[in-house]
Design an enzyme around this catalytic site. Structure first.
Site, short mmCIF file in Angstrom:
data_model
loop_
_atom_site.label_atom_id
_atom_site.label_comp_id
_atom_site.label_asym_id
_atom_site.label_seq_id
_atom_site.Cartn_x
_atom_site.Cartn_y
_atom_site.Cartn_z
N GLY A 97 0.68 -1.56 0.22
CA GLY A 97 0.74 -0.24 0.06
C GLY A 97 1.26 1.27 -0.38
O GLY A 97 2.22 1.19 0.27
N ARG A 158 0.79 -6.47 -4.60
CA ARG A 158 1.52 -7.09 -4.00
C ARG A 158 1.79 -8.34 -3.94
O ARG A 158 1.26 -9.26 -3.11
CB ARG A 158 0.00 -6.85 -2.75
CG ARG A 158 -0.61 -5.91 -2.40
CD ARG A 158 -1.77 -5.90 -0.98
NE ARG A 158 -1.99 -4.29 -0.44
CZ ARG A 158 -1.43 -4.04 0.58
NH1 ARG A 158 -0.49 -4.49 1.58
NH2 ARG A 158 -1.69 -3.06 0.45
N ASP A 189 5.86 -7.36 4.80
CA ASP A 189 4.99 -8.70 3.66
C ASP A 189 6.07 -7.99 2.24
O ASP A 189 7.26 -8.78 2.41
CB ASP A 189 4.32 -8.83 3.24
CG ASP A 189 3.21 -9.49 4.58
OD1 ASP A 189 3.49 -10.13 5.37
OD2 ASP A 189 1.93 -8.92 3.91
N LYS A 219 8.60 1.22 4.88
CA LYS A 219 7.61 1.44 4.65
C LYS A 219 6.09 0.83 5.20
O LYS A 219 6.17 -0.07 5.29
CB LYS A 219 7.50 1.74 2.98
CG LYS A 219 5.83 2.52 3.12
CD LYS A 219 5.09 1.38 1.68
CE LYS A 219 4.82 0.31 2.61
NZ LYS A 219 3.62 -0.77 1.82
N THR A 220 5.11 1.52 5.74
CA THR A 220 3.54 0.96 5.77
C THR A 220 3.02 2.10 7.00
O THR A 220 4.02 2.57 8.24
CB THR A 220 3.48 -0.47 6.56
OG1 THR A 220 2.46 -0.21 6.45
CG2 THR A 220 4.16 -0.44 7.57
N ASP A 222 0.62 1.64 8.82
CA ASP A 222 0.26 1.15 9.73
C ASP A 222 0.98 0.79 10.77
O ASP A 222 0.75 0.37 12.38
CB ASP A 222 0.07 -0.83 9.52
CG ASP A 222 -0.46 -0.75 8.58
OD1 ASP A 222 -1.53 -0.31 8.13
OD2 ASP A 222 -0.14 -1.53 7.91
P1 FBP Z 1 0.93 -2.55 3.87
O1 FBP Z 1 1.06 -3.01 4.47
O2 FBP Z 1 1.23 -2.84 2.42
O3 FBP Z 1 1.85 -0.42 3.87
O4 FBP Z 1 -0.63 -1.88 3.15
C1 FBP Z 1 -1.80 -0.99 4.33
C2 FBP Z 1 -2.80 -0.36 4.56
O5 FBP Z 1 -3.62 0.70 3.87
C3 FBP Z 1 -3.51 -1.10 5.30
O6 FBP Z 1 -3.16 -0.18 6.31
C4 FBP Z 1 -4.62 -2.10 5.06
O7 FBP Z 1 -5.34 -3.06 5.47
C5 FBP Z 1 -3.92 -2.18 3.96
O8 FBP Z 1 -3.03 -1.56 3.59
C6 FBP Z 1 -4.96 -1.93 2.08
O9 FBP Z 1 -5.38 -2.38 1.30
P2 FBP Z 1 -5.76 -2.29 -0.79
O10 FBP Z 1 -5.10 -0.90 -0.60
O11 FBP Z 1 -4.89 -3.57 -0.88
O12 FBP Z 1 -6.70 -2.35 0.05
#
Ligand code: FBP
Length: 567
Positions: A97, A158, A189, A219-220, A222
Site C-alpha cells: 500500500g 502486492r 511482507d 514503509k507502511t 500501519d
Molecule cells: P502495507 O502494509 O502494504 O503498507 O499496506 C497498508 C494498508 O494501507 C493497510 O493499512 C490496509 O489494511 C491495507 O493496506 C489495504 O490494502 P489495499 O490497498 O490492498 O486495499
C-alpha cells in the site's frame, strides 16, 4: 482565455500552488551525510547489536548466505571510512500500500548514488520486477516528485514472490538490465520478499558468478514495522495519523456543536492498533479500542459492546448524547472468539481452495460451515451477512485478511444500539459510521516523513555503495540529529501461519500495553470518556509552529526529551 483559466490548465498535472511550493521545500538532512558541505555516502560498521527472534535457528538454516554475510549484526553509519563504489546499476520499486514519503526515498537514493551510478525505476511493484518493466530515472523526474505524496511515480502492487517461475523472472530482469542492486520500499511482507530475494540473488546471477544486492526501506502507514530504538517507526505513519487526527479532531469539534451524533470511526492500520493509539493521543475521543488490549484481557465482543454502551449512558447522564468511538481496522482479528474462528476458517479456506472455486458466497459459506468446528460454525451463523461476506473474501497474496473491507464499525453500532436499549431505553443514541483509510495514505508527506524518507534514501544508497545486501535501512535518534542504521532482515524473520501453513515472515510489531504511549492513554481515557476534553491538532504544517512535531507515540515510547525531530 483568462489568466486564471490559463493557470488552472497549467496546474492540472500536479502543479498547484501548493505542489510547486513543496517541491522547493528544503529537506532536513542528517549531518553525517555531509563531508565539507558536500552530500557524501557513508560507510557502515558493526554496532554490536545482533538481532534474533524466537525462530532464529530455523531462519539461519533457511538463509545461509545472508546470515553468513551479516551474522545478523546491526550496522551503524561510519562517516570516516567511506570508499563508495561507482558504476552500479540500481533498481528501485514500491511494494504494498502507498505511504507518504516514498518519492523522497527515491530522491535521496538518486542524489547519493550521484552521476557515477544509474537508478532505474521498476513499474508496478514486485510484479513489474518479475516482468522486467524498468526505466532509467532522470534528475528531471526527481525534481518533479520530490516532497510529493503517493506512489504514482512508479505504481505498486502486492505480489508475493514465491514460485520458481517468479524467481526466474526476477533473475532474467537482473540480467536483462545488468542490475547490481534492487531496493524494495515496503512494509513487513514486502521486506520479507526482500529477505528472500537477497538470499536467492546472493551469488551466481551474473556471468562472473556475482550476485545482486537487495536492500529494504521501512514503509507502511500501519506503523507495525518498528523495532524499539533501532527502528522507531516506518515512514508514512506520521502523515497518515496527522491526516486522520485532523479529520477526527474536526468531528470531535462537531459533536458538542450539533450535540446529536455518536460517530463510530474505523481507522486504517491493519492488525496493529498503532494508528488508532496515535490518533487517540492527538485528539482524545470518548472511546478508543486498542486491539492488543482486547486480546490481552480476553475481552469478548459482548464485553466490548457493553463497555461502549455504558460510556454512552454515562455521557447521556451529563447531557452529552454524542461522542466518538475510534476502532482499529484489525479489531475483529483480536477478539478471542473471532481469533479462534478466523484460524479455523483460514485453514478450511486453504484446504478447500479448489472446491470453492466458481461457487457463490452463499454456496461457499454452506460448504465451509460444514467443515468448521461446531462452535465456530455457530458463531459464523450469528454474524450479519455484511461481516460474513468479508470474512470469506480472498486473502491477499501474503495471506492477510482484508480488514479494510470489514465494516466492524457497523457491527459495533448495531450491537451497541441493542445494548443501550436493553440497559436504558430512554437514552438517545443516533449514530454515523466512517472509515478513515485511503485518504491518509497519499497526502503530501509531513516535514517529518519528507525528512525521514529522504535520509532513508541516503542510507539505502550508502549501503549499496558499501556493497551490503540483506539489510533494511533505518534512522534512530530522531530527536538528536539522526543516526543511520542497517538491520539484518534475517534477524527480523519468524514463523507464522499464512494461507493455512507455516511461513517465515517479518514479525509485525503490535502495540505493547506496557509501552509509555499506551500507559499514558490508559491513564487519561476515563477523563476523555467522562468529559469534553477533545483537542484538534489542526491541518498538517510544512512550515510553521507544529511542522517539526513527530508522532507522539514515538516520542513517548523512545523517551525523547522533545516532541520535535531534529536532523
Ligand atoms: P502495507 O502494509 O502494504 O503498507 O499496506 C497498508 C494498508 O494501507 C493497510 O493499512 C490496509 O489494511 C491495507 O493496506 C489495504 O490494502 P489495499 O490497498 O490492498 O486495499
Amino acid at each position: 482565455m483568462s489568466t486564471i483559466s490559463r493557470f488552472l490548465d497549467q496546474a492540472e498535472h500536479c502543479q498547484s500552488l501548493f505542489e510547486n511550493a513543496i517541491r522547493k521545500l528544503e529537506i532536513p538532512t542528517c549531518q553525517v551525510f555531509f563531508n565539507q558541505g558536500v552530500l557524501t555516502p557513508v560507510a557502515f560498521k558493526e554496532a554490536g547489536i545482533p538481532l534474533t527472534t524466537k525462530d532464529t535457528a530455523a531462519v539461519n538454516a533457511a538463509f545461509p548466505n545472508s546470515v553468513a554475510a551479516s551474522q545478523n549484526q546491526t550496522l551503524v553509519a561510519d562517516a570516516s571510512n567511506a570508499k563508495p563504489a561507482t558504476g552500479k546499476r540500481v533498481a528501485v520499486l514500491f511494494s504494498g500500500g502507498p505511504a507518504a514519503g516514498g518519492h523522497n526515498v527515491i530522491a535521496g537514493l538518486f542524489r547519493i548514488l550521484g552521476s557515477a551510478n544509474a537508478l532505474l525505476g521498476v513499474k508496478a511493484g514486485p510484479k513489474g520486477l518479475i516482468q522486467g518493466d524498468l526505466f532509467e530515472i532522470s534528475a528531471a523526474n526527481i525534481d518533479q516528485i520530490v516532497n510529493t505524496g503517493g506512489f504514482d511515480f512508479l505504481g505498486s502492487d502486492r505480489t508475493k514472490i514465491k514460485s520458481d517461475a517468479q524467481f526466474e523472472g526476477v533473475r532474467q530482469t537482473c540480467i536483462k538490465h545488468n542490475l547490481d542492486a534492487i531496493v524494495v520500499i515496503g512494509g513487513d511482507d514486502s521486506n520479507t520478499n526482500a529477505a528472500v530475494l537477497a538470499e536467492k540473488l546472493y551469488s551466481g546471477v551474473k556471468a562472473d558468478g556475482s550476485g545482486v544486492q537487495v536492500i529494504g526501506a521501512p514503509k507502511t502507514i500501519d506503523g507495525d514495522l518498528q523495532i524499539g530504538d533501532l527502528l522507531p517507526i516506518s515512514f508514512g505513519f506520521d502523515t497518515a495519523t496527522k491526516i486522520y487526527a485532523e479529520m477526527v479532531g474536526n468531528i470531535l469539534q462537531d459533536t458538542p456543536s450539533s450535540r446529536k451524533y455518536w460517530h463510530f470511526i474505523k481507522i486504517m492500520g491493519r492488525a496493529a492498533s498503532h494508528v488508532a493509539l496515535e490518533v487517540a493521543l492527538q485528539t482524545k475521543p470518548a472511546v478508543t479500542l486498542i486491539s492488543e488490549e482486547v486480546a490481552e484481557k480476553q475481552l469478548s465482543l459482548a464485553e466490548i459492546v457493553d463497555s461502549i454502551a455504558k460510556t454512552v449512558i454515562q455521557r447521556a447522564a451529563g447531557d452529552m448524547n454524542y461522542g466518538v468511538v475510534l476502532i482499529p481496522e484489525g479489531l475483529i482479528e483480536f477478539i478471542p472468539e473471532m481469533t479462534a474462528l478466523l484460524q479455523d476458517l483460514n485453514d478450511k479456506l486453504a484446504e478447500c481452495k479448489d472446491e470453492l472455486a466458481g461457487k457463490t458466497i452463499a454456496q461457499q459459506c454452506e460448504l465451509i460451515n460444514g467443515k468448521l468446528k461446531p462452535e465456530h460454525a455457530k458463531l459464523m451463523a450469528s454474524l450479519p451477512d455484511y461481516i460474513v461476506d468479508m470474512l470469506m473474501a480472498e486473502r491477499d497474496s501474503h495471506g492477510n485478511l482484508q480488514v479494510s473491507l470489514i465494516p466492524t464499525e457497523r457491527l459495533l453500532i448495531d450491537m451497541t444500539a441493542a445494548r443501550v436499549k436493553a440497559l436504558d431505553a430512554s437514552v438517545k443514541f443516533h449514530t454515523l459510521n466512517h472509515f478513515f483509510g485511503y485518504e491518509g495514505r497519499c497526502g503530501a508527506p509531513t516535514l517529518f516523513d519528507a525528512a525521514y524518507t529522504y535520509n532513508l534514501g541516503l542510507t539505502v544508497g550508502s549501503l549499496i555503495l558499501a556493497g551490503k545486501t540483506g539489510f533494511i535501512a533505518s534512522i534512530k535518534d530522531l530527536d538528536q540529529g539522526g543516526t543511520p542504521l542497517a538491520l539484518p532482515l534475517t534477524g527480523l524473520l519468524n514463523i507464522e501461519r499464512r494461507h493455512g501453513h507455516d511461513e517465515m515472515v517479518i514479525e509485525k510489531a503490535l502495540v505493547k500495553t506496557s509501552s509509555p504511549a499506551f500507559q499514558y492513554f490508559a491513564q487519561r481515557r476515563a477523563a476523555w470518556a467522562a468529559g469534553d476534553c477533545f483537542c484538534s491538532p489542526g491541518p498538517r504544517q510544512l512550515w510553521g509552529p507544529a511542522s517539526r512535531q513527530m508522532p507522539l507515540s514515538v516520542a513517548l515510547n523512545r523517551d525523547y526529551a522533545s516532541m520535535e525531530f531534529e536532523f
